[in-house]
Design a protein around this motif. Structure first.
Motif, PDB file in Angstrom:
ATOM      1  N   LYS A 138      49.545   9.806  70.332  1.00 22.20           N
ATOM      2  CA  LYS A 138      48.713   8.633  70.052  1.00 22.20           C
ATOM      3  C   LYS A 138      47.397   9.060  69.393  1.00 22.20           C
ATOM      4  O   LYS A 138      46.897   8.397  68.473  1.00 22.20           O
ATOM      5  CB  LYS A 138      48.422   7.859  71.335  1.00 22.20           C
ATOM      6  N   LYS A 139      46.846  10.179  69.883  1.00 23.47           N
ATOM      7  CA  LYS A 139      45.601  10.693  69.305  1.00 23.47           C
ATOM      8  C   LYS A 139      45.821  11.148  67.867  1.00 23.47           C
ATOM      9  O   LYS A 139      44.986  10.933  66.988  1.00 23.47           O
ATOM     10  CB  LYS A 139      45.073  11.866  70.148  1.00 23.47           C
ATOM     11  N   GLY A 175      29.927  11.760  61.853  1.00 22.71           N
ATOM     12  CA  GLY A 175      30.807  11.142  62.833  1.00 22.71           C
ATOM     13  C   GLY A 175      32.107  11.901  62.977  1.00 22.71           C
ATOM     14  O   GLY A 175      32.713  11.924  64.044  1.00 22.71           O
ATOM     15  N   GLU A 176      32.525  12.560  61.888  1.00 25.57           N
ATOM     16  CA  GLU A 176      33.780  13.307  61.924  1.00 25.57           C
ATOM     17  C   GLU A 176      33.629  14.683  62.557  1.00 25.57           C
ATOM     18  O   GLU A 176      34.609  15.364  62.802  1.00 25.57           O
ATOM     19  CB  GLU A 176      34.330  13.463  60.503  1.00 25.57           C
ATOM     20  N   GLU A 225      37.845  17.766  68.297  1.00 33.35           N
ATOM     21  CA  GLU A 225      39.080  17.269  68.907  1.00 33.35           C
ATOM     22  C   GLU A 225      40.298  17.933  68.271  1.00 33.35           C
ATOM     23  O   GLU A 225      41.292  18.191  68.950  1.00 33.35           O
ATOM     24  CB  GLU A 225      39.169  15.747  68.756  1.00 33.35           C
ATOM     25  N   TYR A 226      40.227  18.217  66.970  1.00 33.45           N
ATOM     26  CA  TYR A 226      41.324  18.913  66.294  1.00 33.45           C
ATOM     27  C   TYR A 226      41.570  20.262  66.955  1.00 33.45           C
ATOM     28  O   TYR A 226      42.711  20.678  67.171  1.00 33.45           O
ATOM     29  CB  TYR A 226      40.985  19.144  64.816  1.00 33.45           C
ATOM     30  N   ALA A 231      42.902  23.942  64.649  1.00 30.99           N
ATOM     31  CA  ALA A 231      41.508  24.397  64.726  1.00 30.99           C
ATOM     32  C   ALA A 231      40.981  24.756  63.345  1.00 30.99           C
ATOM     33  O   ALA A 231      39.842  24.439  62.993  1.00 30.99           O
ATOM     34  CB  ALA A 231      41.392  25.593  65.670  1.00 30.99           C
ATOM     35  N   LYS A 232      41.821  25.421  62.557  1.00 34.03           N
ATOM     36  CA  LYS A 232      41.431  25.796  61.193  1.00 34.03           C
ATOM     37  C   LYS A 232      41.177  24.547  60.351  1.00 34.03           C
ATOM     38  O   LYS A 232      40.236  24.488  59.553  1.00 34.03           O
ATOM     39  CB  LYS A 232      42.535  26.646  60.555  1.00 34.03           C
ATOM     40  N   LEU A 233      42.027  23.544  60.548  1.00 29.29           N
ATOM     41  CA  LEU A 233      41.871  22.274  59.838  1.00 29.29           C
ATOM     42  C   LEU A 233      40.542  21.616  60.205  1.00 29.29           C
ATOM     43  O   LEU A 233      39.823  21.101  59.344  1.00 29.29           O
ATOM     44  CB  LEU A 233      43.028  21.335  60.187  1.00 29.29           C
TER      45      LEU A 233
END
Length: 292
Positions: A8-9, A91-92, A98-99, A110-112
């Motif tokens: 969902k996330k 904001g991102e 969270e990534y 994490a790299k993304l």
């Protein structure tokens, strides 16, 4: 193995990436400046690449949030490209963290997230916006108007204790000072061989004049009965604080400057001068026995 909650996330991530992709793509087609349009296209490509990454995990197509996109487009029109994009990217930053939490189950997340933060921040910093090149002139007009006029109005409030007289006196003083500041900025810029001296002067004078109008409005709109004159002063000081707050927030985002220090410094100077002028007005009224 991705859980249902994690999935969902991921769909939320996809929706955000697709929305930003559509936003930057739309902006690239609307912006006339070729450089800024190219920056928007690069940012759109980054968002699309991130969307495809999450789509490969969820195996689901997700549409953009049209309501959010239209709101962001309106924000760009009202507050400018640089401020709006940098505020969006700030904001991102939470999304980037969270990534990283998904890296244990989705290698590369994490790299993304790191690319999300670094690459797009770098691109946002490449945006060229004419308005921001005149921030120094705007600060000059805004700061002088806040310091001089809040002090003047505070002093006149106690000296005259008549809302209309205070407003008219403040307006005359403010208009004269706005022209004076604009002329000084023009001469200063011309002395430095600045080809944009005229526009610098215009921004300085306009910032001063707009501030003047906002500060005297309470004296014209608040009924001047009882303690009306002091209510007007209180509202004027509140407007001054809000102007300082909003302007410093805008500049801190658009130019990546520290907010708290600049806000407190400008606030301290403006309110300090107002308090001093307040007592000067009281002394003048008592010494000269002014009764209106």
């Amino acid at each position: 193995m991705v859980t249902e909650e994690q999935r969902k996330k991921i769909l939320v991530f996809q929706r955000d990436e697709m929305t930003n992709y559509q936003l930057y793509k739309k902006l690239a087609s609307l912006i006339k400046d070729p450089h800024n349009a190219e920056v928007m296209r690069e940012m759109a490509d980054t968002e699309l690449r991130h969307y495809e990454f999450w789509k490969a995990v969820s195996k689901t197509e997700v549409k953009s949030d049209s309501l959010k996109m239209n709101f962001l487009l309106l924000m760009v029109r009202l507050f400018g490209l640089t401020f709006s994009i940098k505020l969006l990217e700030k904001g991102e930053a939470a999304g980037a963290k969270e990534y990283a939490e998904f890296d244990s189950v989705i290698p590369g997340a994490a790299k993304l997230g790191k690319e999300e933060e670094e690459h797009e921040d770098g691109l946002a910093g490449m945006i060229r916006e004419e308005f921001l090149s005149y921030v120094g002139s705007i600060v000059l007009g805004l700061n002088d108007a806040l310091v001089e006029l809040t002090g003047t109005l505070a002093g006149l409030t106690f000296a005259l204790q008549n809302g209309q007289l205070v407003a008219v006196s403040g307006l005359i003083t403010g208009i004269a000072a706005a022209f004076s500041m604009a002329a000084s900025e023009f001469l200063s810029a011309r002395a430095d061989n600045d080809a944009k001296a005229g526009r610098s002067a215009l921004y300085t004078g306009a910032a001063y004049l707009i501030t003047v109008i906002l500060l005297i409005l309470p004296y014209l709109l608040v009924p001047q009965v009882g303690n009306g004159i002091f209510i007007s002063l209180a509202i004027t000081l509140l407007i001054a604080i809000l102007i300082i707050l909003c302007f410093n927030f805008y500049i801190s985002v658009a130019k990546d400057l520290p907010f708290k220090q600049r806000f407190l410094e400008m606030l301290g100077i403006s309110m300090g001068v107002s308090a001093l002028s307040f007592f000067v007005g009281l002394i003048v009224r008592n010494v000269f026995g002014i009764e209106i």
